[in-house]
Design a protein around this motif. Structure first.
Motif, PDB file in Angstrom:
ATOM      1  N   UNK A 233      10.504   1.581  -0.736  1.00 47.51           N
ATOM      2  CA  UNK A 233       9.451   2.319  -1.445  1.00 47.51           C
ATOM      3  C   UNK A 233       9.746   3.819  -1.506  1.00 47.51           C
ATOM      4  N   UNK A 234      10.696   4.288  -0.685  1.00 49.70           N
ATOM      5  CA  UNK A 234      11.069   5.701  -0.762  1.00 49.70           C
ATOM      6  C   UNK A 234      11.038   6.455   0.549  1.00 49.70           C
ATOM      7  N   UNK A 235      10.500   5.845   1.606  1.00 48.75           N
ATOM      8  CA  UNK A 235      10.551   6.496   2.921  1.00 48.75           C
ATOM      9  C   UNK A 235      12.014   6.636   3.323  1.00 48.75           C
TER      10      UNK A 235
ATOM     11  N   UNK B 143       0.816  -1.208   0.000  1.00 44.41           N
ATOM     12  CA  UNK B 143       0.000   0.000   0.000  1.00 44.41           C
ATOM     13  C   UNK B 143       0.849   1.258   0.000  1.00 44.41           C
ATOM     14  N   UNK B 144       1.906   1.257   0.804  1.00 42.42           N
ATOM     15  CA  UNK B 144       2.797   2.415   0.861  1.00 42.42           C
ATOM     16  C   UNK B 144       3.478   2.641  -0.488  1.00 42.42           C
TER      17      UNK B 144
ATOM     18  N   UNK C 208       4.255   5.749  -5.292  1.00 45.30           N
ATOM     19  CA  UNK C 208       4.396   5.689  -6.754  1.00 45.30           C
ATOM     20  C   UNK C 208       3.387   6.609  -7.430  1.00 45.30           C
ATOM     21  N   UNK C 209       2.160   6.628  -6.889  1.00 47.55           N
ATOM     22  CA  UNK C 209       1.122   7.498  -7.453  1.00 47.55           C
ATOM     23  C   UNK C 209       1.479   8.964  -7.272  1.00 47.55           C
TER      24      UNK C 209
ATOM     25  N   UNK D 147      12.690  14.904   1.288  1.00 46.66           N
ATOM     26  CA  UNK D 147      12.577  14.243   2.595  1.00 46.66           C
ATOM     27  C   UNK D 147      11.177  13.634   2.712  1.00 46.66           C
ATOM     28  N   UNK D 148      11.108  12.321   2.938  1.00 47.17           N
ATOM     29  CA  UNK D 148       9.817  11.630   3.045  1.00 47.17           C
ATOM     30  C   UNK D 148       9.754  10.951   4.410  1.00 47.17           C
TER      31      UNK D 148
END
Length: 401
Positions: A138-140, A98-99, A104-105, A117-118
């Motif tokens: 995922x990018x966090x 989900x994350x 991605x969206x 910064x995420x």
């Protein structure tokens, strides 16, 4: 208190350039509602034997978030997003899939700064090694852990679902996967002694995370603690704990850069700095607030608060706004100062005009009054609270109402 703002506040703001833009995403569910919490969080349901079920429709909520973001794109077209903050609730309850779908969206729809910064908020009770590894993939790149205390008795009194050992384990897992880790801790806890507060600080410092946040427990309206208040330390005892905290943090190399935030050199939270410097932010999710500037106005938005109502509104109308209004010119100085004066260094004086679109002289009387009371630094190049101003921040901010 008489209004000392200048007559020229009748003019419209004129922004020469738009401020940095951030994105806030609200995840409204948590495993248990804490008795002190006044955030928009909703406890997920459990089965009769106490076993937790998911209690929320992840796919449906993510679809709503994506649609919500799309409604903001026309208002922020072409602007780069500098930071993302996923708050709650407990966003770490999201699945890795989900994350990844959500991030991605977002990347497909907005222009993210290369080193954006995420941040994701997480509670120790929902920290799992494999899950955190997937979040990082995922990018966090920054995690904020809601530790609050390392002592089991205090955690129980605060209604937390984790214990001290789980808190320490969660930090170890987070540090393996993320360079940027923040620990949220509280002081002034029920029956807390100076020694117990020091033990929490010492434990937090032992992990050498780059960022720490320390909040004084307050009894917020419409919370369980407000109706059934626990026995808290006296004001003098809380002051002693705070001064102890300040000394220990300084000795460990942390600088207090905001009322409740401490960081190692160059490790301040970019997202929160943007808030305090009166930057812009898109706010999506149940109950989320946003602030968007235009050349001739600054607006605020508020979304539907309840998750179900929020999702239904998105599905039925394509948006979930319950309020979207322009900040009046007379309110702009207070809104700016409410944020900027939380920073220990304040902001450069010209930031006021850059971010509000108003000339500085509209608050000249207020600045003079704050300086005379010893609450504001007299350096003309910065709007900066004094030590006394930080201690009596509410009094300082009220001078700009």
């Amino acid at each position: 208190m008489p209004n000392t703002l200048q007559p020229s506040l009748a003019q419209k703001p004129q922004l020469k350039a738009l401020p940095p833009l951030s994105l806030y995403i609200h995840f409204p569910w948590c495993e248990k509602k804490c008795p002190y919490c006044d955030f928009n969080s909703h406890q997920i349901k459990s089965e009769g034997d106490g076993k937790r079920t998911q209690g929320f429709d992840e796919a449906r909520y993510i679809r709503a978030l994506i649609t919500d973001l799309e409604t903001e794109i026309p208002r922020t077209w072409g602007r780069q997003v500098h930071s993302i903050f996923i708050g709650g609730g407990t966003p770490s309850l999201l699945s890795p899939e989900g994350m990844n779908e959500l991030l991605s969206a977002i990347r497909a729809r907005v222009n993210l700064e290369p080193d954006c910064e995420i941040t994701m908020e997480a509670n120790p009770g929902s920290v799992e090694t494999e899950k955190f590894a997937a979040f990082a993939k995922s990018g966090i790149n920054r995690v904020s852990l809601g530790i609050q205390s390392f002592q089991d008795a205090q955690l129980k009194a605060l209604g937390r679902i984790h214990n001290g050992a789980e808190a320490k384990k969660a930090i170890e897992i987070a540090l393996k996967h993320f360079k940027l880790v923040n620990l949220d801790l509280m002081y002034g806890l029920p029956n807390q002694s100076l020694e117990a507060a020091k033990a929490d600080i010492d434990t937090a410092l032992s992990f050498k995370t780059p960022h720490l946040s320390f909040y004084n427990l307050t009894l917020e309206p419409n919370t369980y603690f407000a109706n059934f208040p626990p026995k808290l330390p006296t004001e003098d005892e809380i002051d002693a704990i705070f001064e102890q905290n300040l000394t220990l943090l300084k000795e460990a190399g942390y600088r207090r850069y905001e009322v409740s935030a401490y960081a190692k050199k160059d490790q301040e939270c970019k997202h929160n700095l943007n808030y305090w410097r009166f930057g812009d932010y898109i706010g999506i999710g149940a109950g989320a607030h946003g602030k968007i500037s235009f050349p001739d106005k600054i607006t605020r938005q508020v979304r539907e608060r309840h998750p179900e109502t929020y999702m239904q509104s998105i599905e039925n109308t394509g948006h979930a706004l319950i309020e979207s209004k322009e900040i009046s010119t007379k309110d702009l100085p207070f809104e700016f100062m409410l944020n900027a004066l939380r920073l220990t260094d304040g902001v450069e004086t010209n930031t006021f005009s850059e971010r509000t679109g108003l000339p500085l002289h509209v608050i000249s009387n207020n600045l003079d009054e704050a300086s005379k009371k010893g609450l504001l630094d007299t350096n003309p190049s910065r709007l900066r609270p004094t030590e006394q101003g930080l201690r009596y921040l509410n009094n300082l901010q009220e001078l700009f109402l």
